[in-house]
Design a protein around this motif. Sequence first.
Motif, PDB file in Angstrom:
ATOM      1  N   ARG A 129      -9.071 -13.215  13.448  1.00  0.00           N
ATOM      2  CA  ARG A 129      -8.945 -13.538  14.866  1.00  0.00           C
ATOM      3  C   ARG A 129      -9.210 -15.011  15.129  1.00  0.00           C
ATOM      4  NH1 ARG A 129     -13.220  -9.889  17.578  1.00  0.00           N
ATOM      5  NH2 ARG A 129     -14.423 -10.842  15.898  1.00  0.00           N
ATOM      6  N   LEU A 130      -8.654 -15.522  16.212  1.00  0.00           N
ATOM      7  CA  LEU A 130      -8.977 -16.872  16.641  1.00  0.00           C
ATOM      8  C   LEU A 130     -10.414 -16.871  17.166  1.00  0.00           C
ATOM      9  CD1 LEU A 130      -5.672 -17.540  18.616  1.00  0.00           C
ATOM     10  CD2 LEU A 130      -6.226 -18.276  16.297  1.00  0.00           C
ATOM     11  N   VAL A 131     -11.093 -18.053  17.106  1.00  0.00           N
ATOM     12  CA  VAL A 131     -12.510 -18.046  17.500  1.00  0.00           C
ATOM     13  C   VAL A 131     -12.739 -17.759  18.964  1.00  0.00           C
ATOM     14  CG1 VAL A 131     -13.704 -19.378  15.744  1.00  0.00           C
ATOM     15  CG2 VAL A 131     -12.447 -20.570  17.536  1.00  0.00           C
ATOM     16  N   ILE A 132     -11.812 -18.179  19.811  1.00  0.00           N
ATOM     17  CA  ILE A 132     -11.955 -17.899  21.238  1.00  0.00           C
ATOM     18  C   ILE A 132     -10.615 -17.425  21.789  1.00  0.00           C
ATOM     19  CG2 ILE A 132     -12.455 -18.882  23.516  1.00  0.00           C
ATOM     20  CD1 ILE A 132     -14.328 -20.808  22.225  1.00  0.00           C
ATOM     21  N   THR A 133     -10.628 -16.283  22.437  1.00  0.00           N
ATOM     22  CA  THR A 133      -9.424 -15.798  23.113  1.00  0.00           C
ATOM     23  C   THR A 133      -9.838 -15.221  24.471  1.00  0.00           C
ATOM     24  OG1 THR A 133      -9.654 -13.718  21.877  1.00  0.00           O
ATOM     25  CG2 THR A 133      -8.019 -15.278  21.075  1.00  0.00           C
ATOM     26  N   PRO A 134      -8.881 -15.194  25.419  1.00  0.00           N
ATOM     27  CA  PRO A 134      -9.254 -14.731  26.759  1.00  0.00           C
ATOM     28  C   PRO A 134      -9.508 -13.238  26.797  1.00  0.00           C
ATOM     29  CG  PRO A 134      -6.908 -15.157  26.679  1.00  0.00           C
ATOM     30  CD  PRO A 134      -7.470 -15.603  25.363  1.00  0.00           C
ATOM     31  N   ASN A 148     -27.059  -0.281   6.539  1.00  0.00           N
ATOM     32  CA  ASN A 148     -27.789  -1.494   6.219  1.00  0.00           C
ATOM     33  C   ASN A 148     -29.279  -1.223   6.387  1.00  0.00           C
ATOM     34  OD1 ASN A 148     -28.958  -3.961   5.985  1.00  0.00           O
ATOM     35  ND2 ASN A 148     -27.659  -4.986   7.512  1.00  0.00           N
ATOM     36  N   SER A 200     -33.043  -1.111  19.789  1.00  0.00           N
ATOM     37  CA  SER A 200     -32.264  -1.598  20.929  1.00  0.00           C
ATOM     38  C   SER A 200     -30.817  -1.126  20.851  1.00  0.00           C
ATOM     39  CB  SER A 200     -32.421  -3.112  21.131  1.00  0.00           C
ATOM     40  OG  SER A 200     -31.745  -3.825  20.186  1.00  0.00           O
ATOM     41  N   MET A 201     -30.289  -0.920  19.646  1.00  0.00           N
ATOM     42  CA  MET A 201     -28.921  -0.379  19.566  1.00  0.00           C
ATOM     43  C   MET A 201     -28.838   1.042  20.127  1.00  0.00           C
ATOM     44  SD  MET A 201     -27.780  -1.729  15.809  1.00  0.00           S
ATOM     45  CE  MET A 201     -26.013  -1.483  15.825  1.00  0.00           C
ATOM     46  N   LEU A 202     -29.922   1.782  19.970  1.00  0.00           N
ATOM     47  CA  LEU A 202     -29.881   3.178  20.419  1.00  0.00           C
ATOM     48  C   LEU A 202     -30.519   3.381  21.798  1.00  0.00           C
ATOM     49  CD1 LEU A 202     -30.685   5.012  17.073  1.00  0.00           C
ATOM     50  CD2 LEU A 202     -28.476   4.436  18.054  1.00  0.00           C
ATOM     51  N   ARG A 238     -31.831  -3.494   8.409  1.00  0.00           N
ATOM     52  CA  ARG A 238     -31.915  -3.587   9.867  1.00  0.00           C
ATOM     53  C   ARG A 238     -33.332  -3.282  10.305  1.00  0.00           C
ATOM     54  NH1 ARG A 238     -26.277  -0.808  10.979  1.00  0.00           N
ATOM     55  NH2 ARG A 238     -25.134  -2.747  11.172  1.00  0.00           N
ATOM     56  N   SER A 239     -33.853  -4.109  11.180  1.00  0.00           N
ATOM     57  CA  SER A 239     -35.234  -3.887  11.603  1.00  0.00           C
ATOM     58  C   SER A 239     -35.300  -2.698  12.558  1.00  0.00           C
ATOM     59  CB  SER A 239     -35.760  -5.132  12.296  1.00  0.00           C
ATOM     60  OG  SER A 239     -35.086  -5.306  13.517  1.00  0.00           O
ATOM     61  N   MET A 279     -34.309  -3.675  15.968  1.00  0.00           N
ATOM     62  CA  MET A 279     -32.873  -3.796  16.215  1.00  0.00           C
ATOM     63  C   MET A 279     -32.254  -2.409  16.399  1.00  0.00           C
ATOM     64  SD  MET A 279     -30.119  -5.619  13.772  1.00  0.00           S
ATOM     65  CE  MET A 279     -28.372  -5.727  14.150  1.00  0.00           C
ATOM     66  N   LEU A 316     -27.365   4.292  10.721  1.00  0.00           N
ATOM     67  CA  LEU A 316     -27.543   2.838  10.819  1.00  0.00           C
ATOM     68  C   LEU A 316     -28.290   2.298   9.610  1.00  0.00           C
ATOM     69  CD1 LEU A 316     -28.307   2.474  14.628  1.00  0.00           C
ATOM     70  CD2 LEU A 316     -26.261   1.721  13.425  1.00  0.00           C
ATOM     71  N   GLU A 346      -9.849  -7.952   3.141  1.00  0.00           N
ATOM     72  CA  GLU A 346      -9.604  -7.948   4.568  1.00  0.00           C
ATOM     73  C   GLU A 346     -10.615  -8.841   5.277  1.00  0.00           C
ATOM     74  OE1 GLU A 346      -9.622  -4.055   6.761  1.00  0.00           O
ATOM     75  OE2 GLU A 346      -7.600  -4.058   5.932  1.00  0.00           O
TER      76      GLU A 346
END
Lengths: 387, 164
Positions: free
Chosen positions: B159-164, B16, B26-28, B19-20, B23, B12, B155
């Motif tokens: 993606r669209l901002v909101i999808t179901p 980056n 909490s990711m781990l 990363r604090s 953070m 991690l 790249e």
Amino acid sequence: MKQLKSRLSPVVENLPPSGIRRFFDLASEMKDVISLGVGEPDFVTPWHIRDASFDALSRGFTSYTSNRGMSQLLEAIADYLMGYNLHYDPDRELLVTVGGSEAIDLALRAMLSPGDEVLIPEPAYVSYRPCAALAGGVPVAVPTRWEAQFRVSTTDLESQLTARSKVLVMCYPNNPTGAVLSETDLQELATFCVQNDLLVISDEIYAELSYGGKHHSIAEQPGMRDRTVVVSGMSKAFAMTGWRIGYAAGPEDILSAMLKIHQYAILCAPVMGQMAAIEALQHGEREKQRMVEEYDRRRRLMVEGLRSVGLSCHEPQGAFYAFPDIRSTGFTAEAFAEELLRQQRVAVVPGTAFGEAGEGFVRCSYATSADQIEQAIQRMGHFLTEL
Amino acid sequence: MEKEKKLEILRLLQENARRSPAMIASMLGVEEAVVLQVMDEFERDRVIVRYSAMVNWDKVDERRVTAVIDVKVTPQRDVGFDAIAQRIYRFPEVSSVFLMSGAYDLQVVVVGNHIREVAQFVSEKLSTLEHVNSTTTHFLLKRYKWDGVIFDDGEQDQRLVITP
Ligand SMILES: Cc1ncc(COP(=O)(O)O)c(C=O)c1O
């Protein structure tokens, strides 16, 4: 000239508009929006899969395939399902579809007669209700509860069961709640379905994204294989939403009926997508694992973040959604989502987009980078302290 | 803490370094204090050697040139390649040195402000070193991908901002 008849089918006219359309329009107009509203992986399809599809194209794979799907793909799917202790004959009990979406539609159309009731535990993915209605059925919402972590119980089902109940559509790991069922839940549901002669459409498209242990299908339970259509696909597990490849697995009579509709309405799933799916199923394990591990880290970040800004949130056990409780803010789900978007430019989806049982909750997708999640949480923190 | 979790911390941070620890914790799913402690250990043991930014210099400094030099050397009794490698890597112009298998022995990367500067280094400093038998210099023309990062990656999130 006077128009005597409506040009449109009343069934279609009566379908409610999509609950997310308005947010989509609103969010699309704004700049600098962090979206937790996306229901698909943020990963691009792994390179080896894309690379294999360039190769397929250059070798001239541009035609129709057999209606059921390419035999190599059907076999790869059969092998893959065996990993979940599910055994299907690729020539008779499997069907490749245009996304899990088509499989859901086909299964409902194959099963329903006019007036048959379809039990849909809610909050639920948005397509079940309209597809059931379009197939002539009557969708019946079965509300699930926060207190039960949104796992459907036989008591929930019992309350909506009638003599016309024919099909149960269930989805675990769940979109939008992230809920998964325990072994006991599955046993109880299975007994209930057998007792009440219910068919089951089990949407297991998020099966690979299970964080607390391996996914189990209800089709594994005694008596269930013969009454269950398992729906899944490439979209979520392999980050292949745009390729439009899904599949259905189930007993031969239902699968044959589905194939019949599919062969007239669709002909076959796109060959490019099928070629890519073969590569994914045969060689995609490592990349898939990498993505699942990344979702898992973000999941913790999201849940801890939401809790740190004062929202209660169950730990989602599957898919890539957290479904925090926003009732303490006094907002409705819709108002919360709209205000959050306007004030802090964070897009979430109101729980009500997934049925009335979603009132009081919003769906936050963690199919977005950890850094974006961090920022979104900060903005939500500002939003909540300024209330 | 289990080894695998510790390695996760490294991964991690390598992705980056800003990363604090909070953070990462909490990711781990671990305590922040534990992450800090593991980072301390790694720093002390020089597993984590430095926290730095990956810079795409091509965007800001047109003069900068990088040369990759294949160097053949005669290994010495008792110290093998290490002594000659050290003679080379002590030069500040040298940004990295690797011992290689194959047609040559050391791969030396030199960064300078002008081709002439690099050429001078090779002819005056590097090839004149005792035990250096020959050098072949390749100038680097374009960096596409480095250390897992694609520079100028076209790249984007489509993606669209909101999808179901
Ligand atoms: C629960 C669920 N089922 C099915 C689908 C449809 O997936 P696809 O048609 O891409 O396979 C989705 C997509 O968001 C989903 O969330």
